[in-house]
Write a protein that holds these residues in place. Structure first.
Motif, short mmCIF file in Angstrom:
data_model
loop_
_atom_site.label_atom_id
_atom_site.label_comp_id
_atom_site.label_asym_id
_atom_site.label_seq_id
_atom_site.Cartn_x
_atom_site.Cartn_y
_atom_site.Cartn_z
N ARG A 65 0.95 -1.24 0.01
CA ARG A 65 -0.06 -0.04 -0.08
C ARG A 65 0.86 1.32 0.01
N THR A 66 0.22 2.39 -0.28
CA THR A 66 0.75 3.66 -0.29
C THR A 66 0.64 4.78 1.05
N ARG A 67 1.45 4.97 1.98
CA ARG A 67 0.79 6.01 2.88
C ARG A 67 1.52 6.99 2.82
N ASN A 68 1.15 8.18 2.85
CA ASN A 68 1.82 9.46 2.74
C ASN A 68 2.95 9.58 1.52
N GLY A 69 2.40 9.07 0.55
CA GLY A 69 3.37 8.94 -0.78
C GLY A 69 4.39 7.79 -0.62
N GLN A 70 4.43 7.00 0.44
CA GLN A 70 5.60 6.08 0.44
C GLN A 70 5.02 4.59 0.32
N PRO A 71 5.92 3.82 -0.05
CA PRO A 71 5.35 2.61 -0.25
C PRO A 71 5.45 1.90 1.19
N LEU A 72 4.53 0.89 1.37
CA LEU A 72 4.68 0.17 2.71
C LEU A 72 4.18 -1.20 2.36
N TRP A 73 4.92 -2.37 2.90
CA TRP A 73 4.67 -3.66 2.63
C TRP A 73 3.82 -4.24 4.05
N PHE A 74 3.05 -5.30 3.54
CA PHE A 74 2.47 -5.83 4.79
C PHE A 74 2.59 -7.39 4.40
N ALA A 75 2.66 -8.18 5.41
CA ALA A 75 2.69 -9.54 5.58
C ALA A 75 1.89 -10.30 6.39
N HIS A 76 0.84 -11.06 6.11
CA HIS A 76 -0.02 -11.60 7.00
C HIS A 76 0.22 -13.21 6.98
N PHE A 86 6.30 -3.46 6.72
CA PHE A 86 7.66 -3.29 6.37
C PHE A 86 7.56 -1.94 5.27
N TYR A 87 9.11 -1.53 5.23
CA TYR A 87 9.48 -0.03 4.53
C TYR A 87 9.82 -0.36 3.47
N SER A 88 10.33 -1.72 3.10
CA SER A 88 10.93 -2.09 1.59
C SER A 88 10.58 -3.53 1.44
N GLU A 89 10.66 -3.62 0.15
CA GLU A 89 10.66 -5.20 -0.46
C GLU A 89 11.71 -5.81 0.05
N GLN A 90 12.83 -5.55 0.28
CA GLN A 90 14.05 -6.36 0.92
C GLN A 90 13.92 -6.51 2.39
N ASP A 91 13.26 -5.68 2.95
CA ASP A 91 12.80 -5.85 4.42
C ASP A 91 12.02 -7.21 4.54
N VAL A 92 10.98 -7.18 3.68
CA VAL A 92 9.86 -8.43 3.55
C VAL A 92 10.83 -9.54 3.25
N ARG A 93 11.72 -9.42 2.29
CA ARG A 93 12.43 -10.94 1.78
C ARG A 93 13.26 -11.43 2.96
N TRP A 95 12.92 -10.80 6.12
CA TRP A 95 11.98 -11.32 7.23
C TRP A 95 11.50 -12.63 6.76
N LEU A 96 11.01 -12.87 5.55
CA LEU A 96 10.96 -14.35 5.03
C LEU A 96 12.08 -15.42 5.08
N ASP A 97 13.19 -14.80 4.58
CA ASP A 97 14.41 -15.69 4.60
C ASP A 97 14.34 -16.19 6.45
N GLN A 98 14.32 -15.15 7.54
CA GLN A 98 14.51 -15.37 8.66
C GLN A 98 13.50 -16.46 9.18
N ARG A 99 12.19 -16.18 8.72
CA ARG A 99 11.11 -16.79 9.11
C ARG A 99 11.23 -18.49 8.61
N TYR A 100 11.56 -18.56 7.44
CA TYR A 100 11.87 -19.89 6.87
C TYR A 100 13.01 -20.77 7.66
N TYR A 101 14.01 -19.93 8.32
CA TYR A 101 14.98 -20.79 8.86
C TYR A 101 14.96 -21.04 10.20
N GLU A 102 13.73 -20.61 10.67
CA GLU A 102 13.54 -20.40 12.35
C GLU A 102 13.14 -21.80 12.61
#
Length: 102
Positions: A65-76, A86-93, A95-102
């Protein structure tokens, strides 16, 4: 006459019908009143829950989504019923990597 049914096709059709209920119609004029927004959000949440119920979906859902003109990523994560932002696609990636290896 073929009497066998394809359950995946049936689920896909149900999902498409439910998505059509919660997706805004192209060309429709947005309503900017807080009550209408709240009602729209409630209907969207209801549609999302109904879709998960009918499809048995337990997969992660990621959207932007875009908030205040800035992209914001969500993961449910429906397994934990937690949504993260998350503030970037890289942050999502990351988090996904860390989540996968937990």
């Amino acid at each position: 006459m073929d009497t066998t049914r394809n359950p995946n096709r049936d689920l896909q059709q149900q999902r498409q019908r439910l998505e059509a209920l919660v997706q805004p119609t192209l060309g429709s004029r947005p309503i900017h009143r807080p009550i209408a927004h709240g009602l729209g959000q409630a209907l969207k949440q209801l549609g999302d829950r109904a879709m998960r119920f009918f499809t048995g979906q337990n997969e992660l859902r990621i959207w932007q989504r875009t908030r205040n003109g800035q992209p914001l990523w969500f993961a449910h994560d429906p397994v934990t019923n937690r949504t993260r932002s998350f503030y970037s696609e890289q942050d999502v990636r990351t988090w996904l990597d860390q989540r996968y290896y937990e």
